[in-house]
Motif scaffolding. Sequence first.
Motif, short mmCIF file in Angstrom:
data_model
loop_
_atom_site.label_atom_id
_atom_site.label_comp_id
_atom_site.label_asym_id
_atom_site.label_seq_id
_atom_site.Cartn_x
_atom_site.Cartn_y
_atom_site.Cartn_z
N PHE A 176 -4.65 3.84 6.42
CA PHE A 176 -5.82 4.00 5.45
C PHE A 176 -6.25 5.21 4.80
O PHE A 176 -6.62 5.25 3.90
CB PHE A 176 -6.99 3.07 6.42
CG PHE A 176 -8.16 2.95 5.54
CD1 PHE A 176 -8.18 1.90 4.63
CD2 PHE A 176 -9.50 3.65 5.77
CE1 PHE A 176 -9.34 1.56 3.97
CE2 PHE A 176 -10.36 3.33 4.78
CZ PHE A 176 -10.57 2.13 4.08
N CYS A 213 -3.00 1.76 11.53
CA CYS A 213 -3.71 1.30 10.47
C CYS A 213 -4.69 2.34 10.26
O CYS A 213 -4.92 2.39 8.89
CB CYS A 213 -4.56 0.08 11.15
SG CYS A 213 -3.75 -1.36 11.57
N LEU A 214 -5.32 3.01 11.00
CA LEU A 214 -6.30 4.26 10.47
C LEU A 214 -5.78 5.18 9.73
O LEU A 214 -6.17 5.57 8.53
CB LEU A 214 -6.86 4.93 11.76
CG LEU A 214 -8.08 4.14 12.14
CD1 LEU A 214 -8.67 4.78 13.43
CD2 LEU A 214 -9.21 4.20 11.19
N VAL A 233 0.72 -1.15 0.04
CA VAL A 233 -0.16 -0.05 0.12
C VAL A 233 0.95 1.42 -0.13
O VAL A 233 0.62 2.03 -0.77
CB VAL A 233 -0.84 0.10 1.14
CG1 VAL A 233 -1.65 1.35 1.09
CG2 VAL A 233 -2.10 -1.14 0.97
N VAL A 285 -7.55 -4.52 2.36
CA VAL A 285 -6.74 -4.01 3.40
C VAL A 285 -7.42 -3.87 4.77
O VAL A 285 -6.76 -4.00 5.67
CB VAL A 285 -6.38 -2.29 2.58
CG1 VAL A 285 -5.77 -1.63 3.71
CG2 VAL A 285 -5.56 -2.69 1.27
N ILE A 286 -8.86 -3.18 4.59
CA ILE A 286 -9.54 -3.31 5.87
C ILE A 286 -9.59 -4.68 6.66
O ILE A 286 -9.03 -4.86 8.10
CB ILE A 286 -11.11 -2.98 5.54
CG1 ILE A 286 -10.98 -1.57 5.06
CG2 ILE A 286 -11.69 -3.10 7.08
CD1 ILE A 286 -12.52 -1.01 4.65
N PHE A 292 -6.10 -5.45 8.15
CA PHE A 292 -5.79 -4.40 9.47
C PHE A 292 -6.76 -4.69 10.50
O PHE A 292 -6.07 -5.01 11.80
CB PHE A 292 -6.25 -2.72 8.95
CG PHE A 292 -5.37 -2.25 8.18
CD1 PHE A 292 -4.26 -2.68 7.64
CD2 PHE A 292 -5.59 -1.00 7.79
CE1 PHE A 292 -3.23 -2.16 6.78
CE2 PHE A 292 -4.60 -0.32 7.06
CZ PHE A 292 -3.43 -0.76 6.45
N SER A 309 -18.22 6.79 7.44
CA SER A 309 -17.16 6.89 8.12
C SER A 309 -17.01 7.54 9.34
O SER A 309 -16.37 7.15 10.32
CB SER A 309 -15.98 7.71 7.20
OG SER A 309 -16.77 8.74 6.56
N VAL A 366 -9.76 -2.19 -1.30
CA VAL A 366 -9.91 -1.72 -0.02
C VAL A 366 -10.60 -2.55 1.09
O VAL A 366 -10.04 -2.64 2.07
CB VAL A 366 -11.03 -0.42 -0.19
CG1 VAL A 366 -11.08 0.46 0.90
CG2 VAL A 366 -10.46 0.50 -1.40
N TRP A 367 -11.19 -3.24 0.57
CA TRP A 367 -11.81 -4.35 1.71
C TRP A 367 -10.88 -5.28 2.13
O TRP A 367 -10.83 -5.40 3.47
CB TRP A 367 -13.32 -5.10 1.08
CG TRP A 367 -13.86 -5.97 1.78
CD1 TRP A 367 -13.79 -7.37 1.42
CD2 TRP A 367 -14.48 -5.83 2.94
NE1 TRP A 367 -14.29 -7.87 2.69
CE2 TRP A 367 -14.80 -7.24 3.61
CE3 TRP A 367 -14.49 -4.65 3.82
CZ2 TRP A 367 -15.30 -7.23 4.66
CZ3 TRP A 367 -15.12 -4.83 5.07
CH2 TRP A 367 -15.52 -6.17 5.50
N TYR A 376 -3.64 6.49 2.38
CA TYR A 376 -3.42 5.60 1.12
C TYR A 376 -4.69 5.30 0.46
O TYR A 376 -4.47 4.54 -0.49
CB TYR A 376 -2.52 4.73 1.44
CG TYR A 376 -0.94 5.40 1.83
CD1 TYR A 376 -0.21 5.35 0.77
CD2 TYR A 376 -0.54 5.62 2.97
CE1 TYR A 376 1.08 6.02 0.92
CE2 TYR A 376 0.43 6.05 3.48
CZ TYR A 376 1.58 6.24 2.29
OH TYR A 376 2.75 6.89 2.77
N SER A 377 -5.83 5.15 0.94
CA SER A 377 -6.77 4.55 0.49
C SER A 377 -7.25 4.80 -0.90
O SER A 377 -7.85 4.29 -1.64
CB SER A 377 -8.16 4.45 1.54
OG SER A 377 -8.63 5.68 1.62
#
Lengths: 134, 649, 184
Positions: B329, B325-326, B195, B277-278, B281, C6, B274-275, B332-333
């Motif tokens: 995210f 992680c946040l 990422v 990566v979530i 994490f 979010s 994206v999912w 870079y998301s």
Amino acid sequence: MSKKKLDILKIFILLNSFLIIFVSCISNNIDNNNREYGLYSQIMCPVCDGQTIAESQASISNDMKKMVNTQILEGKTDKEILNYFKERYGQEIISNPSYSGFNITVWIAPILIILGSLLLLIYYLRKNMNKAEL
Amino acid sequence: MTISNLGFTLLILTMNLCLYSLIGSLIGVRISSKTLLKSAKNANYCTFITLAFSVSCLVYAFVAGDFSIKYVFNHSSLSMDPIYTWVALYAGNEGSLLYIALIISISSFITLFFMPSELNEAEPYIISILSGFLLFFVTVMIFLANPFDTFQNIPKDGRGINPLLAHPGMFSHPPLLMAGLATIIIPFSLVVGMVFTGKFRNDGLDYIRTTSLIIWSILGIGLLLGSWWAYTILGWGGYWVWDPIENVGLMPWLIMTAFIHSIIVQRRRGMFRVWNVILIFLAFVLAQFGMFINRGGPVVSVHSFAASTLGYIFLGFMLFSAIFCLLVFILYSHKIKSDNNVQSFLSRESAFLINNFFLVAITFVTLWGLIFPLISELFAGETVTVGAPYYNSVNGPVILALLFVMGIGPNLSWRNTSKENLISNLVAPLALLSISFILLISFSSKPIISSLSISVIVLVISTIIIEWSKGSYRITKAGTPWFISFIKLIANNRKKYGGYIVHISILLVAMGVIGINFYQIKVDKVLSVGEEVKVGRYIVELIEIDENEYNDRREKIATFLVKNNKNEEIKIMNGNNTFYPSFNMASIRAAIHSNPIEDLYIIPSDFLSNTDMKLIISINPLVWWMWLGGPIFIIGTLISLWPYRTKKG
Amino acid sequence: MKKILSIVSAITILAFFILLIISTINTGGKQGRPGLNEVSGEVAVNYNNYVPIRGKDIYGKELPESSNDNDIIMIDFWASWCPPCIQEASVLSSSYEYWQSKNIRYIGIALWDNETSVKKFVEKYDFKYDITLDKDGKYAINYGVKALPEKFFINKDGEIVKKYIGPINRESLDNIIAEILEKE
């Protein structure tokens, strides 16, 4: 009938017989999931963390099991028996939060959240699917 | 120099190596210095050597009985069988930290060594994350939980090992579980590295899949072995009690399960980036949550072996991982958008999505039950217990739905499935489901959910068998015999068919769960020597009660004769209840007679006198299959991982 | 839509961590339930479940039918194998000699124990008050006993007014009894 279909039929019969054996093996066990055990598994052992008295063999658990049996013989209802323990040891002695008051959220919240997010997911997918078709 | 000093010095050396590797690789990538990057990588390799020597120091201290070291004193004694040194190594807080550090460095070594060239650009970041993670554990050991801490006055003998741990079952369950939880850092660092370089594309995705699969299966086997140990050794009669410590091991496994599924979609269709990566994490943060709960979380648990007062530190680290992680995210998301959207509900993609959804839902339900006592304490001021009934009744239906998707999913094609195709694939399994459901509800007095679960299992097994036989049938047309074409089928698409085998193992576990939850018979009975009791198909006779005194324990052994309905002898079995006065701890060993249909499980609950005892006898149908699930799970994972021979030219 | 999602997840994550931090502070960074780590000392009585102790004492003598029902009673749940009970044994026997004259009654209820070791214990520490053996833990469960020793103080109206968990010292014992006497 084509050969392929015939083969599938054979598999079908094979699976069915497997199923019947499977079912006959377990269903001839007589049902005696008795009332005591239902109650034992709803009462936590007060000295051994994380075990109910059904699992624990600690002295107090064995005594509590005897107490449950005595009260069953006295003709008390499940609710009365559980209340007896709850009054003396607090709500934490019961292996599940009650279905009333604040504690009901433990049951409702996950169900609502799962159903809600499932709807949200379907909605989101539909929206994007339409985009793909355009 | 004493052995404790040597071990501790090696730890300090490790800390410096980690620091160098962490900072070196970050600076190296900034000033793009290849030599600095190379030396940072080598520093990471070296931590393996220093830690291995440090662990050897502790092992040596155990074998030599060096009780000047507090950890050795607390977890061994002169009378301990040297074989248990391996268990003693991770039996306590400090030792288990050292063990985890060693595992992290070994796995980092292997990961970096086999790193494919597609990941070269991401490598510095991966190294720094791995070194940073190891740095945390080594620092905690050096400053707060030193395994080489010593006494001023040397005691003569140690306290001995916890008797519940001194069992062969403990040789594999805790180390596998700890290794699985700790090494989630590997796929995590790979994903973060990719990422960071903005290249979370298909290059290197296979490597992530391989590492995730290995870690996922280690964790899975660790969990299953834990159940097996609880079932055969602890004498609860249970195998899984939804205890907080069990739950924190299960949650990362569930999320990893979702991850290894959805990464397939990313590989095939460039979706769910994206999912994914979530998910990884989430798995990583949950693993840190597990560490925290294990070592000082605010929960009550049967497993208090590694408990310490390091709660704040591990909570802090978990918080740090979550913030990290946040940040990654948020920053870079936007770089990791997916290429495609789901086109139809009736597609493989959507089946994977629903599978992910249910897995996350189970994780959520488990987490909610775990933290609810804290919420209730805080908001209602009432201490409550959330026990097995909550998890069974809320998670049960979700798991069932998940199994159903497991049956339907593989029959759907990518992108879109034609209705005719779907019907022809699913008509037989669905018919089987209905037939078995009708049969079951008409013949059994059990709750409907039990009949439904069995029917769903029948559905999934039948879809797999039909798929296999169709595939093999296609190959037999070329003239190969049936059995060989079946092997060929699996060998030609190992990833897919290995996955099916893993599915079968999950079904076997589910069968055991259904058997014990819905079809168990349980009786309490007080027996005198010579008396017998009839339970199900068996007659159990108490032959004798023996009592033995040893210098560290008091052992009461009951011997049973098990006969079948026709009064023919089947087996003589022993159950014992051993009390360890110095630990004030009793360990109960049940007598188990196991066969594919059912287990006869006798718990020697209470020895009332020399001739009387209280027994809890249960019949647990189908549990045998649950343990068979373990080896099949391993075989399936191995087939799925087995590399293809790369063709030259 | 995305914004709401979010915000919701941010709030959830925040709430989760705040919950963990508060609970960890409550248990002091150790394993255990918030508020339950301190198991020794006076604790609140939230349920009045006094039942008179009847039956035979360890020597087979019938326990007094609570002859003077308006006595203040101290019920002590203990066992001969429990280390804190050994620790407090002399406090109990010596304090009884003093309080006996003021019409305070002690009853010792031995739990999960056998007669021989209880008798040996009683003779060793010279307990002069009634000692009985609770065979099936009926009294213990009725009083909600979790750990040993646990003491219950009953006033003249037959109400449990105090509960004490863990080994007691002479000072706290005297204070509690004096306080109850004062209130009468």
